[in-house]
Design a protein around this motif. Structure first.
Motif, PDB file in Angstrom:
ATOM      1  N   UNK A 134      67.476  28.314  24.067  1.00  0.00           N
ATOM      2  CA  UNK A 134      68.509  27.367  23.638  1.00  0.00           C
ATOM      3  C   UNK A 134      69.326  26.892  24.830  1.00  0.00           C
ATOM      4  N   UNK A 135      69.458  27.733  25.842  1.00  0.00           N
ATOM      5  CA  UNK A 135      70.203  27.337  27.042  1.00  0.00           C
ATOM      6  C   UNK A 135      69.488  26.179  27.729  1.00  0.00           C
ATOM      7  N   UNK A 136      68.172  26.255  27.839  1.00  0.00           N
ATOM      8  CA  UNK A 136      67.409  25.185  28.483  1.00  0.00           C
ATOM      9  C   UNK A 136      67.438  23.902  27.659  1.00  0.00           C
ATOM     10  N   UNK A 137      67.459  24.030  26.325  1.00  0.00           N
ATOM     11  CA  UNK A 137      67.409  22.842  25.470  1.00  0.00           C
ATOM     12  C   UNK A 137      68.741  22.128  25.371  1.00  0.00           C
ATOM     13  N   UNK A 138      69.823  22.859  25.174  1.00  0.00           N
ATOM     14  CA  UNK A 138      71.113  22.208  24.916  1.00  0.00           C
ATOM     15  C   UNK A 138      72.255  22.777  25.738  1.00  0.00           C
ATOM     16  N   UNK A 139      71.939  23.569  26.744  1.00  0.00           N
ATOM     17  CA  UNK A 139      72.947  24.183  27.615  1.00  0.00           C
ATOM     18  C   UNK A 139      73.915  25.081  26.857  1.00  0.00           C
ATOM     19  N   UNK A 140      73.459  25.711  25.799  1.00  0.00           N
ATOM     20  CA  UNK A 140      74.273  26.641  25.013  1.00  0.00           C
ATOM     21  C   UNK A 140      73.474  27.919  24.795  1.00  0.00           C
ATOM     22  N   UNK A 141      74.152  29.043  24.839  1.00  0.00           N
ATOM     23  CA  UNK A 141      73.505  30.324  24.577  1.00  0.00           C
ATOM     24  C   UNK A 141      73.252  30.493  23.084  1.00  0.00           C
ATOM     25  N   UNK A 142      72.297  31.374  22.719  1.00  0.00           N
ATOM     26  CA  UNK A 142      72.067  31.692  21.318  1.00  0.00           C
ATOM     27  C   UNK A 142      73.386  32.185  20.734  1.00  0.00           C
ATOM     28  N   UNK A 143      73.713  31.705  19.573  1.00  0.00           N
ATOM     29  CA  UNK A 143      75.006  32.024  18.959  1.00  0.00           C
ATOM     30  C   UNK A 143      76.003  30.914  19.215  1.00  0.00           C
ATOM     31  N   UNK A 144      75.797  30.154  20.280  1.00  0.00           N
ATOM     32  CA  UNK A 144      76.704  29.074  20.629  1.00  0.00           C
ATOM     33  C   UNK A 144      76.307  27.737  20.029  1.00  0.00           C
ATOM     34  N   UNK A 145      75.133  27.673  19.408  1.00  0.00           N
ATOM     35  CA  UNK A 145      74.655  26.430  18.799  1.00  0.00           C
ATOM     36  C   UNK A 145      74.668  26.597  17.286  1.00  0.00           C
ATOM     37  N   UNK A 146      75.776  26.270  16.679  1.00  0.00           N
ATOM     38  CA  UNK A 146      75.938  26.441  15.235  1.00  0.00           C
ATOM     39  C   UNK A 146      75.181  25.361  14.470  1.00  0.00           C
ATOM     40  N   UNK A 147      74.602  25.707  13.312  1.00  0.00           N
ATOM     41  CA  UNK A 147      73.924  24.695  12.507  1.00  0.00           C
ATOM     42  C   UNK A 147      74.890  23.803  11.725  1.00  0.00           C
ATOM     43  N   UNK A 148      76.172  24.119  11.769  1.00  0.00           N
ATOM     44  CA  UNK A 148      77.183  23.372  11.008  1.00  0.00           C
ATOM     45  C   UNK A 148      78.339  22.955  11.911  1.00  0.00           C
ATOM     46  N   UNK A 149      79.128  22.018  11.449  1.00  0.00           N
ATOM     47  CA  UNK A 149      80.348  21.631  12.146  1.00  0.00           C
ATOM     48  C   UNK A 149      80.153  20.717  13.335  1.00  0.00           C
ATOM     49  N   UNK A 150      79.114  19.937  13.330  1.00  0.00           N
ATOM     50  CA  UNK A 150      78.856  19.016  14.441  1.00  0.00           C
ATOM     51  C   UNK A 150      79.908  17.908  14.450  1.00  0.00           C
ATOM     52  N   UNK A 151      80.377  17.526  15.619  1.00  0.00           N
ATOM     53  CA  UNK A 151      81.289  16.386  15.743  1.00  0.00           C
ATOM     54  C   UNK A 151      80.503  15.100  15.483  1.00  0.00           C
ATOM     55  N   UNK A 152      79.340  14.996  16.124  1.00  0.00           N
ATOM     56  CA  UNK A 152      78.428  13.868  15.900  1.00  0.00           C
ATOM     57  C   UNK A 152      77.133  14.440  15.355  1.00  0.00           C
ATOM     58  N   UNK A 153      76.877  14.255  14.072  1.00  0.00           N
ATOM     59  CA  UNK A 153      75.685  14.811  13.449  1.00  0.00           C
ATOM     60  C   UNK A 153      74.432  14.154  14.028  1.00  0.00           C
ATOM     61  N   UNK A 154      73.441  14.950  14.409  1.00  0.00           N
ATOM     62  CA  UNK A 154      72.193  14.383  14.938  1.00  0.00           C
ATOM     63  C   UNK A 154      71.468  13.564  13.870  1.00  0.00           C
ATOM     64  N   UNK A 155      70.628  12.640  14.313  1.00  0.00           N
ATOM     65  CA  UNK A 155      69.852  11.826  13.376  1.00  0.00           C
ATOM     66  C   UNK A 155      68.919  12.685  12.545  1.00  0.00           C
ATOM     67  N   UNK A 156      68.356  13.713  13.170  1.00  0.00           N
ATOM     68  CA  UNK A 156      67.435  14.587  12.460  1.00  0.00           C
ATOM     69  C   UNK A 156      67.759  16.037  12.802  1.00  0.00           C
ATOM     70  N   UNK A 157      67.737  16.878  11.791  1.00  0.00           N
ATOM     71  CA  UNK A 157      67.925  18.317  11.970  1.00  0.00           C
ATOM     72  C   UNK A 157      66.681  18.991  11.414  1.00  0.00           C
ATOM     73  N   UNK A 158      66.061  19.817  12.214  1.00  0.00           N
ATOM     74  CA  UNK A 158      64.841  20.512  11.810  1.00  0.00           C
ATOM     75  C   UNK A 158      65.129  21.985  11.584  1.00  0.00           C
ATOM     76  N   UNK A 159      64.407  22.588  10.643  1.00  0.00           N
ATOM     77  CA  UNK A 159      64.519  24.020  10.406  1.00  0.00           C
ATOM     78  C   UNK A 159      63.106  24.598  10.363  1.00  0.00           C
ATOM     79  N   UNK A 160      62.909  25.700  11.041  1.00  0.00           N
ATOM     80  CA  UNK A 160      61.602  26.350  11.102  1.00  0.00           C
ATOM     81  C   UNK A 160      61.286  26.978   9.749  1.00  0.00           C
ATOM     82  N   UNK A 161      60.160  26.598   9.159  1.00  0.00           N
ATOM     83  CA  UNK A 161      59.750  27.139   7.867  1.00  0.00           C
ATOM     84  C   UNK A 161      59.549  28.652   7.913  1.00  0.00           C
ATOM     85  N   UNK A 162      59.315  29.212   9.085  1.00  0.00           N
ATOM     86  CA  UNK A 162      59.125  30.658   9.224  1.00  0.00           C
ATOM     87  C   UNK A 162      60.388  31.432   8.830  1.00  0.00           C
TER      88      UNK A 162
END
Length: 79
Positions: free
Chosen positions: A13-41
């Motif tokens: 997650x650090x390489x993808x969005x410059x945030x550590x695991x735990x630092x990238x919440x699935x909720x509370x975005x200031x600007x919601x992304x166009x698409x949000x994906x969730x792993x079916x696993x």
């Protein structure tokens, strides 16, 4: 616990969005992304530990609750 937490993808997650695991919440975005994906696993687990916006903070939830709260599109991520 640190050695038990793994992501379902090969890039950290650090390489993808410059945030550590735990630092990238699935909720509370200031600007919601166009698409949000969730792993079916994640549906394989009774409890899913989601990021709470701080590297050392997570909260228990379920796959279905994450789908409802985020409006995410389920997909297979990884192998």
């Amino acid at each position: 616990m640190r050695d038990q937490v793994r992501t379902s993808y090969r890039i950290s997650s650090v390489a993808m969005v410059s945030k550590a695991i735990g630092g990238v919440s699935p909720l509370g975005w200031i600007s919601k992304p166009e698409i949000i994906l969730i792993d079916e696993a994640l549906n394989d687990y009774e409890v899913v530990w989601a990021a709470a916006g701080y590297p050392h903070a997570v909260y228990p939830t379920t796959y279905n609750e994450l789908l409802r709260c985020t409006g995410a599109t389920p997909m297979v991520v990884g192998e």
